[in-house]
Each structure stands twice: as C-alpha cells, then as structure tokens.
Design an enzyme around this catalytic site. Sequence first.
Site, PDB file in Angstrom:
ATOM      1  N   ASP A 129       0.822  -1.207   0.000  1.00  0.00           N
ATOM      2  CA  ASP A 129       0.000   0.000   0.000  1.00  0.00           C
ATOM      3  C   ASP A 129       0.861   1.264   0.000  1.00  0.00           C
ATOM      4  O   ASP A 129       0.516   2.272  -0.625  1.00  0.00           O
ATOM      5  CB  ASP A 129      -0.935   0.002   1.223  1.00  0.00           C
ATOM      6  N   ASN A 146      -4.749   8.833   0.561  1.00  0.00           N
ATOM      7  CA  ASN A 146      -5.334   8.462   1.855  1.00  0.00           C
ATOM      8  C   ASN A 146      -5.770   9.664   2.676  1.00  0.00           C
ATOM      9  O   ASN A 146      -6.944   9.804   2.986  1.00  0.00           O
ATOM     10  CB  ASN A 146      -4.315   7.684   2.694  1.00  0.00           C
ATOM     11  N   ASP A 147      -4.801  10.486   3.062  1.00  0.00           N
ATOM     12  CA  ASP A 147      -5.129  11.495   4.064  1.00  0.00           C
ATOM     13  C   ASP A 147      -4.053  12.553   4.163  1.00  0.00           C
ATOM     14  O   ASP A 147      -2.941  12.385   3.684  1.00  0.00           O
ATOM     15  CB  ASP A 147      -5.321  10.830   5.431  1.00  0.00           C
ATOM     16  N   ARG A 167       3.447  20.395  23.224  1.00  0.00           N
ATOM     17  CA  ARG A 167       2.561  19.605  24.076  1.00  0.00           C
ATOM     18  C   ARG A 167       1.184  19.421  23.462  1.00  0.00           C
ATOM     19  O   ARG A 167       0.482  18.491  23.802  1.00  0.00           O
ATOM     20  CB  ARG A 167       2.451  20.227  25.464  1.00  0.00           C
ATOM     21  N   ARG A 218      -8.296  21.871  20.867  1.00  0.00           N
ATOM     22  CA  ARG A 218      -6.909  21.564  21.191  1.00  0.00           C
ATOM     23  C   ARG A 218      -6.761  20.044  21.106  1.00  0.00           C
ATOM     24  O   ARG A 218      -7.625  19.306  21.587  1.00  0.00           O
ATOM     25  CB  ARG A 218      -6.632  22.046  22.607  1.00  0.00           C
ATOM     26  N   ASP A 239      -3.781  16.558  19.804  1.00  0.00           N
ATOM     27  CA  ASP A 239      -2.478  16.158  19.280  1.00  0.00           C
ATOM     28  C   ASP A 239      -2.409  16.414  17.781  1.00  0.00           C
ATOM     29  O   ASP A 239      -1.340  16.629  17.222  1.00  0.00           O
ATOM     30  CB  ASP A 239      -2.244  14.656  19.520  1.00  0.00           C
ATOM     31  N   GLN A 291       3.785  10.302   4.041  1.00  0.00           N
ATOM     32  CA  GLN A 291       5.049  10.222   3.308  1.00  0.00           C
ATOM     33  C   GLN A 291       5.731  11.567   3.071  1.00  0.00           C
ATOM     34  O   GLN A 291       6.945  11.636   3.044  1.00  0.00           O
ATOM     35  CB  GLN A 291       4.805   9.513   1.967  1.00  0.00           C
TER      36      GLN A 291
END
Lengths: 304, 304, 304, 304
Positions: free
Chosen positions: D83, D157-158, D168, D185, D187, D261
């Site tokens: 993939d 894909n994304d 943080r 907020r 990650d 990638q």
Amino acid sequence: MTRIAIVSKPSKPELIRLLPELVDWLREHQFEPVLDRESASYMVGPAAAYKGESGSLVGGLEIRDRVDLPTAKPVLVIVLGGDGTLLAVGRIFAPSDTPILSVNLGSLGFLTEVRLSSLFPTLDSWCADCHAIDERAMLHTDLWRGDVCIEGFEAVNDIVLSKSAIARMADFAVELDGMLVARFRADGVIVSTPTGSTAYTLAANGPIMVPGVDALVITPICPHLLTLRPIVIPGTAGLTLRIEGPKGGQPNSTILTVDGQQAVDLRIGDELRCRRSEYAVKLVRIGGNGFFEALRTKLKWGER
Amino acid sequence: MTRIAIVSKPSKPELIRLLPELVDWLREHQFEPVLDRESASYMVGPAAAYKGESGSLVGGLEIRDRVDLPTAKPVLVIVLGGDGTLLAVGRIFAPSDTPILSVNLGSLGFLTEVRLSSLFPTLDSWCADCHAIDERAMLHTDLWRGDVCIEGFEAVNDIVLSKSAIARMADFAVELDGMLVARFRADGVIVSTPTGSTAYTLAANGPIMVPGVDALVITPICPHLLTLRPIVIPGTAGLTLRIEGPKGGQPNSTILTVDGQQAVDLRIGDELRCRRSEYAVKLVRIGGNGFFEALRTKLKWGER
Amino acid sequence: MTRIAIVSKPSKPELIRLLPELVDWLREHQFEPVLDRESASYMVGPAAAYKGESGSLVGGLEIRDRVDLPTAKPVLVIVLGGDGTLLAVGRIFAPSDTPILSVNLGSLGFLTEVRLSSLFPTLDSWCADCHAIDERAMLHTDLWRGDVCIEGFEAVNDIVLSKSAIARMADFAVELDGMLVARFRADGVIVSTPTGSTAYTLAANGPIMVPGVDALVITPICPHLLTLRPIVIPGTAGLTLRIEGPKGGQPNSTILTVDGQQAVDLRIGDELRCRRSEYAVKLVRIGGNGFFEALRTKLKWGER
Amino acid sequence: MTRIAIVSKPSKPELIRLLPELVDWLREHQFEPVLDRESASYMVGPAAAYKGESGSLVGGLEIRDRVDLPTAKPVLVIVLGGDGTLLAVGRIFAPSDTPILSVNLGSLGFLTEVRLSSLFPTLDSWCADCHAIDERAMLHTDLWRGDVCIEGFEAVNDIVLSKSAIARMADFAVELDGMLVARFRADGVIVSTPTGSTAYTLAANGPIMVPGVDALVITPICPHLLTLRPIVIPGTAGLTLRIEGPKGGQPNSTILTVDGQQAVDLRIGDELRCRRSEYAVKLVRIGGNGFFEALRTKLKWGER
C-alpha cells in the site's frame, strides 16, 4: 523559625498585589516565607524571574531555586498557579513530607481546588488544623539501557512514550511481572496514576480512576491493533515497557515525557520499568474532596 | 468419604463418554462423586436432565440440584462447560471455600483455561497438590426499595442495569461513599469486577482490569452525556446506583441482570448498593496464570 | 382557502395562550388553520387531547388526526414541540411537498432551531418568501419475511435493531449491494441518516455526518467483535440487515424501532432492506444553517 | 511502441527473479517496459537503486525517476510493492489517466489485492479487457500562508496535521464552506478520503467509509474536548483547517503530513484548504471488489 515556601506561576498580574499580602500574612502568623524566583519577581520588581543566587536574601526574603526549596524544610508549600505548576512542585517535594496548598489562578483544576479569593480563609483553616491531607499516589519510572539504569523519574500524572514527529509510528512491548501483556504498534503509550487519569489519558480514551484506587492504567495512543484497550493494573505490579521499533528508524525517534514537562530521547531496546512510587503528593484539603465536583464542572456532567 | 462435585453443561455429546470415566477415576482415587442433574443425565440416560428428587441415589451415585451441591461439602467442584456454566457455579459456591476446577468444552474462555484433553493430568496435579488457587474478587449488590433491602446478589462478572426494550432510555444517578459522581441518561450501566472487565464491559468500551486489581469499574452503555467515561473505583468503596427515570414510564422499564443470567425488574427510586463481596471465586490453576495469554488469543493481540 | 396545519406537543402550558394567537394570525393573513387533536385541545379546553371525529369542525376550526393532515393539502405545517414531535410529523408528511416550520418549546434541538419567541417574525419572513428550504434525506426500510415484504417504513433519523431485554444478545449480518460486509453479535445495530447521526448514533459512538452528505451510517451497539466500527455507505447503496440469532432464542427477541417511536417485533431470518428514501423532510429555514451552532451549543464545542 | 511502466519497492529479493520475467512478458506482448530506478536495480545488478540519469537506456531498457514516469505516457503502471508504494505512485500519476495494477508482495493490503503469484494471469485478463477500473477519490489540499498559496498537495489516503514532538499540543479551527465547525486543542487532526479511512483514521477511532461514498472525514487525534467526534462532510464541501496555536510556541511546532510520506512544517496562522481532488486513482480490478474481504481478513471480522 518555621518556614513556608511559596511557588508562583510566571506572568500572572494578579500576583503583584497578592504576594506582598501573603508575605505579610505569613510573618504576622510567625512563619518565615521562602520564595522561588518567580514569586520573588512579583515582590521585588519586573515580571522577569529573579536572577540572583539561590538561597540569597533580598529585602529580608529568602529566595531559592524551586529544586532547592525542599532543603529549606518548610512545613507547607503554597503553590500559586494551576495544575501545571503543581505537577512540577509535586515532583520536587515528593521525597519530603511537606504538604502542598495549591491555589488555582485560572479555571478550576483537578488538583488545585482552592480559588485565589479563598486563599486567606484556607490558610486560617490550615492554622487551626481544620484540614485533611489528600495523599495522591505517584509513579516511579526507571529508564534502563542495556544493563544500566540511566535515570529515575517521579511522576504525579503520567509518563508518555511517543513517536517523535519524524517517525511514522513506534513499536512497544508491555510486560507485567515478567509476563508479556501485548506487543503493538502505535503513536505512543501512556502510563498514568489515578490522578493523571483525568489528564492526557482522558484525551486518549482511557478510563477515569478515582484517586484512592491502588492502580495504574496503561493507555495506548492510536494503536494499530484495534482490539487493544486501556489496561488497569495493580499499583503493586512491576510494569515494563520496551521500545521495540521503529526498526532501522532514526535514533531518538521515540521520546519519554514525564508529566508533560520533562522530555528524554529513547533508543530501540530501552526499557521503562514502572511501579507505584514510594512517595506521594500530599495535598491540603479544606472541606470535602472536590474530585467529583471537578469532574462534573470540567466535563459538564450532570445535565440532562 | 471425601466428596467431589461435578457440574455439566447440557447438550454436550462428548460428555456421554467422559462422565463415566470421570466417575471411575474419582472412585479409584477414593473420592465420592456428587453430580448435578445435567451430569447425571450423561450417566444414566437420555439427554434430558435427570428429574428425580435432589439428594437421591441413582445407580449408587448421589444426584443433587446445583444449588444443593454446597451442602454436600465437596472438597472440589469440577465444572465441565464454559465461562457461562462457571459463572453460575461460582455464584452458588461463593460462600463456601470449595475450589473450582473449570474445564472448557468449547473455545478458550477467560476463566476456563483447562481443556477437556487435560482433565485427568490436571486432576493428578491437583491430587499431588501441584496447583495454585486463583482467587477472583466478586461483587455484592443489595437491592433497596424505600427503606427495605429486598434481595442481595453475588456476581462473578458484573451487574447490569438496563432499559427494557419498550423504554427509550433510563436515567441513573451514581454515588460513591455518599458523594454524587454523576447523573446521566443512557441505555444502561454496568458495574464489573476485574474478572468481568473482559466480558460485557469490553463490548461497552470499558477498560481491561488485570485480575489482581482491588477495584470495580462502572461503564455506562450508550450514554447521552458524551463526556461520561468508564470510572474505576476502589474495591472498598460503597457504590450506589439509583434508578431516576424514565419519569412517567411504564413500571418495570428498567432491569437488573446479574452475570447475564439472573434478571430482576426494577422500579423508579430503586437503589443498588454495591461493594466488593466478602466472598471470592477460588479457581484451581495448574501452571501459570493464563490471563494475558487468553487476552492475546481471544483478542488477537501480538500481531503486527 | 389556503390551509396551514398546526401540530402540537401535549402538556405544554405555554401553548394555551399561544394557540389562539397563532390561529388569529393565520386568519388575518388569509390562511385557514387545520389543527391536530393536541393543538385543538389547547384551543377548546382541557389538557386532554380532543376526542371528536377526524375532520370535524369545532368552533369553526377544522380538526384532524395527525395522519390525516396531509390530505388537507396545507402549504405549510407549523410544529410546536421539539425534535421528537418533528420526527413524527416528518414521517407523516414525507410523501408530500409540504414544508415544515418547526418551533422548539424547550432546549435547542438539532432540527428545531426556531424559538417560540421568534414564531411570528419567522412567519412574516416566510410570507415574504425570505426563507430557504433545507431538505433532509430520509431512510426507507422494507421488512422482508421470507419472500414477502411485510411493511415499509420511512425514518427521518434512524432505524434500530436491538435485542429485547430478555435476550442476552442478537446476531446480525450486514450486506451491501449483495456483498457480505460483516457478521457480528451485538446488543443492536443502528442505520442512520446524516440527520440522525446527532441522535442515538452519537451515543453509540458513531460519527457526526453533516446534513448534505449523501450517505448512511451503520453503527453497531456494544458489538462483541472489537474491531467492528461505524461504517459510512453511499446513500445510493442497497443495504440489507439480517437477523441471524439468537438461535433457539424466544420469538420476538429482536425489535425494530423507527425514529425511536415505532416498534415492531422481528423474527430470526427477517431482513431489513434499507436505502435512501425517495422522500425528504423539507424544513423552513430563516437565516443560515444552524447545524454547526447547534453542535457547538449542545455539545459545548468551542471551549478551550 | 506502447509503454508499460514498472515501479518496485526496494529490498524485495523475490523481485530479482521476477523483474526479468516481467520484462520478457511485456516485450512478448508488444509492450515497451519503462522502469523506475528500484525496478532497474533488480534487473541490472546490486540491490542499491540505479544511479544513472533519468531517461537513460540501460541494456536496452528505459529507466526513469518515478516522478518522470507519467511523461513516458504508459498505458499501465505495474506497482510491485504494498500500500505504501501504491500511495506514492497514485499521487504521481493522479493527473494522468493511466490505470495502476498493484501487486502486493507482503500481506494483503486494502489497495493492493493482487498477489505476486497472480501477476501474469492478471496481466492476461487485462490484455483481454476483462477488468474493471476502480476509481478512488483523492484529496486536494492547498497550503495558504497569509494571502499566498504556498504549495498544493494530492493525497490518496489522508493529510495529517500534528503537533511536533516538542510541542505539548496544538490548537485547530475547522471551517466548512466559511462556517465555523469547531475550535479545539488536540495532538492533531486527520482529513481522510474514503480510501484513507482504513488507514490512520481507523487508529484514531474514525469510521470506515466504503470507497464509493462522496465524502471526506475529519478525525481529531486525542482531542481535549471530549465531545468532539469524527465528522463526515460532503466531498464537494470546501474545508479549511487553521493552525491557531500553540501561541508563543516554537516555530514549526505543527507538521503537515501527506499520505504519511511527505512532511511540511507549518506556522501559526497557516490554513489548509481541502476539497475532493479533480483527480482520482484508477486501480485495475480483476474479479469483484475485494474491499469487504480485505476488511474482514485484516480486521478479523466474521468470527463469532
């Protein structure tokens, strides 16, 4: 004379007026204040932290680096800040018996339930011995590389192992008392105390653990293994997390973070050995345990 | 003579050959077998359960209702079935000290780790005292209606409060040691032991709790309050669940289920008071604790 | 004369004063009001719904059963209630072109964005053609038993297949355009329109779908298969849900619910064939689409 | 002569024997092979990629950089990899009409359903026109800094916006067609095509989207806002993600990754404007759509 330490969060204008009042109150009650550099700055001048030597007297006030405060053997630490400041102070005072009176300057915290406006009534209650000590279990972690324990850490909330931004994922193995629990690929993994279960663990879909539970929770972050779940283990268990990948990845592609504040680069093969700490954070409580009220307020529970 | 009880799952053809062998083995080793009705049926005839009086002798074999087995004071109960049969037996034998040797007839269970092919070697090990007893905490629940405690229940896995199919939802309040935890509307709520955390709790998105943790977990089922999370509480805490709605709903629109096997209709205002039971299930283990192996096998962990 | 239909939620005291005002307003603007029984009750007397024959005139007002309202061919339906009342009206008026002006009496709904205090200004805007029509895709479901299509249903939000309270679980197979998607055991399964994605689907951990998406979402409820996830399918796909168990279970151990309001007992082997309906709910909107505002208000988004 | 391009994954010993066979087969069938450097390496020598100039002939074979392959105007691209390799080739060939025949060398992929052992039969079917083209929608993203569009990206894909390891958390705002959806907020946040919904989105608890849905899904990663959910939007919508924090954070504390990638450093205030691409990946399919089979195989669906 009996000392009380004061630790402050930087850049909080409301403390410019409060700090002198607090120092006066302490002296009137026969306590000798010891200030960290941020607290001193609010007393003596500009917003920047006081730069003199740790332990020096400025205008009759003893000023110390935060990490030196425990050697002053205060009977109490007053923390003027939020949950973040408290985490730092909690780790520094872990090996001592000094209780912490934590005052929140902003929104209600899970750990800092006393509002600034209640500071002096709370101190009065403390003097009158009308308070309880809420002991919060901490997490001890040793970082082993090969046969050597490189460093030890105390955490109030959690430790997080996470891939660095350049890495696409990391591979982890989890063992409990020498038995394999799981091997998995993920963005990271959190080990949390009950106290930390309302912090990063919550964002990563972990359970809430009531403070008194003698347990730790392991929560994978975006695991590729869809059946993996947060795992609650006994506080007395010996937990090992091993970095197993990315194989052939760049060095330092995995990072250890303690309470979201200390960061250490990890290597493939590194082991983190975790157990409930022999230390605990000792929080001064006036009135009941506000844990569930904080949950309801912060998470908007209780509405239909 | 020292007795050993045998409990069997119905409709398992492989037991027709096994039961007589097991009875012979027990007698050769100086044990007196006591059979439940299903076990008796495999010995004496057709698939249907034996219908005679509990306590009667059939072909020299003592046959009893399952619930009467503890009064025979066996030194061991052999359960030939799966996790479901074990749950029923676990509740019946909870107040006794009798350990349970549980043999799985189908796929590996979380509780029944001994395969049928290992039955006799396992019994040999047990005779030679080469076994450990794995104690699993149980959950005690009292159902209070007004000022009266109507009934008490022991659960190995969990209790579930759920809306009946006719109801659109139910309203619950959760209190811990007298303090309000949360009020919420949901399809239901599960209170689970560590043992039960791999059963229904897992389907409702709760955490996995390792058997030794002294804790219970409260898991809401499809809560309307999106911030609600599974909550892990100390095993020693006093937990109360109160049915607060649906207001104006039909009677019996909420149901209590114990271990997925016993069902009781509830009314608005009913309170379920839960705490760790004074009893525990005592499982015979030969070899190590297979908990993590069962997790990995059943949940397909450990693949990359 | 051009008719406008009025549908009301029962037991809302604020409507006793409002209904006569609304009837007057309509007549002044040359519209003939047609009332459902609940609306009539607010006009003519006690709280109980009006019991006369559907189509009768009471005090010069035409009164009809809700299901008869579309045959009066109104140019508009005014719904005084909440999301629940609107769902019922939406299904009844689905085959017609009549738009719905929905007024919420309680808290902000996802579908009913007009507050009672804005009713008359909103009607003015509607008369002045200052409105948009927000078409919401509906879901059509045929219930097949053997070779016979027993009944068809239109849903605004969702259909739910769920185990009845007496059953411990149910077994489902899902096929898309004749291809097997998954077989699983669960408490139930929801098929939802984008509109329904903020209702029960949200409690069952499904995604939010913005109204304009041409898609349906299948969300399992407490599936035993931990890797199962909500599945978003094209609105044009042919979806089949088949009841495959519990085998040997009692009859009627699975139930079909349409928009949480209509319930039908299902049998093993029953098939539910679903596709986007040829009908849509047509909502009158004054001002912008309030979907995201409703999301943020109801789910408390937008706070840091 | 009609050309067919070959792209290979590096370090796959099984390709040393296969590549010459494939080249021979193509020539026998009157196609002129064009190889990327990795494919050339398997033909001409050592494992390292061929280092000559793009477009040069080596032993009669035309060799090109991957990004130059579309200018050779091949009628087909054969991808020997997994993939990951396909994602890279899909982005390169997006603006062309060239279909891709994707062969998996390892475990079954969601995109690469042809096994190496079926390569030649599959090519025979392709020659005989016994194949379908499975068009997969792609995602186009423009990166705006101030008033300038700095760069455009095509993703199969994304795209992922994520905090770097040193940060943080990050703050995001999401807008749809100019309306605010949410500020939060977290990650990070993923925007995924239906094809990408089985990749990183799945690990972040997003829904599965069947390939034909005209939709994108926005999935927050570890959001601090517990009510936030994956949001499915129409493929035709104009989506904007804005980096709003961490305020006062270090530069480059947020990163854009395309298909896992390509990585680009982002700044506070940067906007990512996303919409369904005008291009699509065109996959050669022999036999039926294997999407659900891949789901069941890879996610172990279909077991009871």
